[in-house]
Design an enzyme around this catalytic site. Structure first.
Site, PDB file in Angstrom:
ATOM      1  N   ARG A   1       0.267   9.050  -5.563  1.00  5.20           N
ATOM      2  CA  ARG A   1       0.740   8.300  -4.244  1.00  5.20           C
ATOM      3  C   ARG A   1       1.002   7.127  -4.268  1.00  5.20           C
ATOM      4  O   ARG A   1       2.209   6.662  -3.636  1.00  5.20           O
ATOM      5  CB  ARG A   1      -0.699   8.799  -3.368  1.00  5.20           C
TER       6      ARG A   1
ATOM      7  N   ARG B   1       0.746  -1.227   0.035  1.00  2.25           N
ATOM      8  CA  ARG B   1      -0.105  -0.022   0.091  1.00  2.25           C
ATOM      9  C   ARG B   1       0.910   1.361   0.101  1.00  2.25           C
ATOM     10  O   ARG B   1       1.792   1.362   0.639  1.00  2.25           O
ATOM     11  CB  ARG B   1      -0.823   0.012   1.314  1.00  2.25           C
ATOM     12  N   HIS B   2       0.374   2.268  -0.498  1.00  2.00           N
ATOM     13  CA  HIS B   2       0.996   3.619  -0.929  1.00  2.00           C
ATOM     14  C   HIS B   2       1.379   4.046   0.789  1.00  2.00           C
ATOM     15  O   HIS B   2       0.641   3.943   1.537  1.00  2.00           O
ATOM     16  CB  HIS B   2       0.303   4.620  -1.719  1.00  2.00           C
TER      17      HIS B   2
ATOM     18  N   HIS C   1      -3.691   0.396  -3.633  1.00  2.00           N
ATOM     19  CA  HIS C   1      -4.636   0.999  -2.534  1.00  2.00           C
ATOM     20  C   HIS C   1      -5.286   0.060  -1.837  1.00  2.00           C
ATOM     21  O   HIS C   1      -5.500  -1.072  -1.979  1.00  2.00           O
ATOM     22  CB  HIS C   1      -5.410   1.999  -3.376  1.00  2.00           C
TER      23      HIS C   1
ATOM     24  N   GLU D   1      -7.333   2.868  -7.028  1.00  2.00           N
ATOM     25  CA  GLU D   1      -8.151   2.602  -6.022  1.00  2.00           C
ATOM     26  C   GLU D   1      -9.966   2.735  -6.499  1.00  2.00           C
ATOM     27  O   GLU D   1      -9.980   3.187  -7.607  1.00  2.00           O
ATOM     28  CB  GLU D   1      -8.144   3.552  -4.852  1.00  2.00           C
TER      29      GLU D   1
END
Length: 217
Positions: A66, A16-17, A158, A90
């Site tokens: 991101r 995940r970012h 995401h 996302e």
């Protein structure tokens, strides 16, 4: 959930970012293109050094900044080129995007409750969870096909998309995908290829347990 990743076939590391300002504010980001904070970039740099120890063979990332900027930190450490794919974005959540959790409950209470109960809901008029999995999982599997035996791909995406992709790959019913806890910023989960399909080897690794500020909570 932690386990050894040795002795298995190919691996998928879902990463995940890092932190964004909307994460801090508790705003639903969805497909809105929000950048990392300075802290988020530092998180990515720290995690990249740890993930590099897995000797990944490939990096695939959402094209939202991101995630792309998080992936770039691993690229800098490993020298691997990042492949960007919009299929890893996302969930598009329409009118929910930009709202806080409290605002969503106030303005879309019935829809919010139905979603929390596991019903298929187009949050804010956006995508269903199954539709997110439909677009994300093929990107992951295409990357896996290019791996050598026992190879590893890092998929930078995401919170919501990762949850749905893992749920689909594990063969869980969509109503049970919520059973997979959210990922903290810059943490990761590892799936390993076994004789009977994919297995969850690690989940939300990289930090001590803490409240998760997610895009889908």
């Amino acid at each position: 959930m932690n386990g050894s990743t040795r002795g298995h076939g190919r691996r998928v590391v879902f990463w995940r970012h890092g932190q964004t300002s909307w994460n801090l504010e508790g705003r639903f980001q969805g497909s809105t293109d929000i950048p990392l904070t300075d802290a988020g970039r530092s998180q990515a740099q720290r995690a990249a050094r740890l993930l590099a120890a897995l000797s990944p063979d490939a990096i695939v990332s959402s094209d939202l900044q991101r995630a792309a900027d998080t992936a770039a930190e691993l690229s800098a450490v490993t020298g691997l080129e990042v492949v960007h794919d919009s299929g890893l974005r996302e969930t598009y959540a329409g009118s929910w995007q930009g709202l806080t959790n409290e605002e969503i409950q106030e303005q879309y209470g019935e829809q919010y409750r139905a979603w929390k109960l596991g019903e298929p809901v187009r949050r804010g008029g956006g995508e269903l969870g199954t539709e997110v999995a439909d677009r994300a999982v093929p990107v992951v599997l295409d990357a896996v096909k290019l791996l050598p035996d026992r190879g590893t791909v890092v998929v930078v995406s995401h919170g919501g998309t990762i949850r749905m992709a893992i749920g689909r790959l594990l063969g869980l019913d969509p109503s049970n995908w919520e059973a997979l806890g959210g990922l903290s910023n810059c943490c990761w989960s590892v799936l390993g290829e076994g004789a009977r399909g994919w297995r969850l080897l690690e989940h939300n690794a990289g930090t001590l347990p803490e409240p998760v500020i997610g895009d889908d909570t």
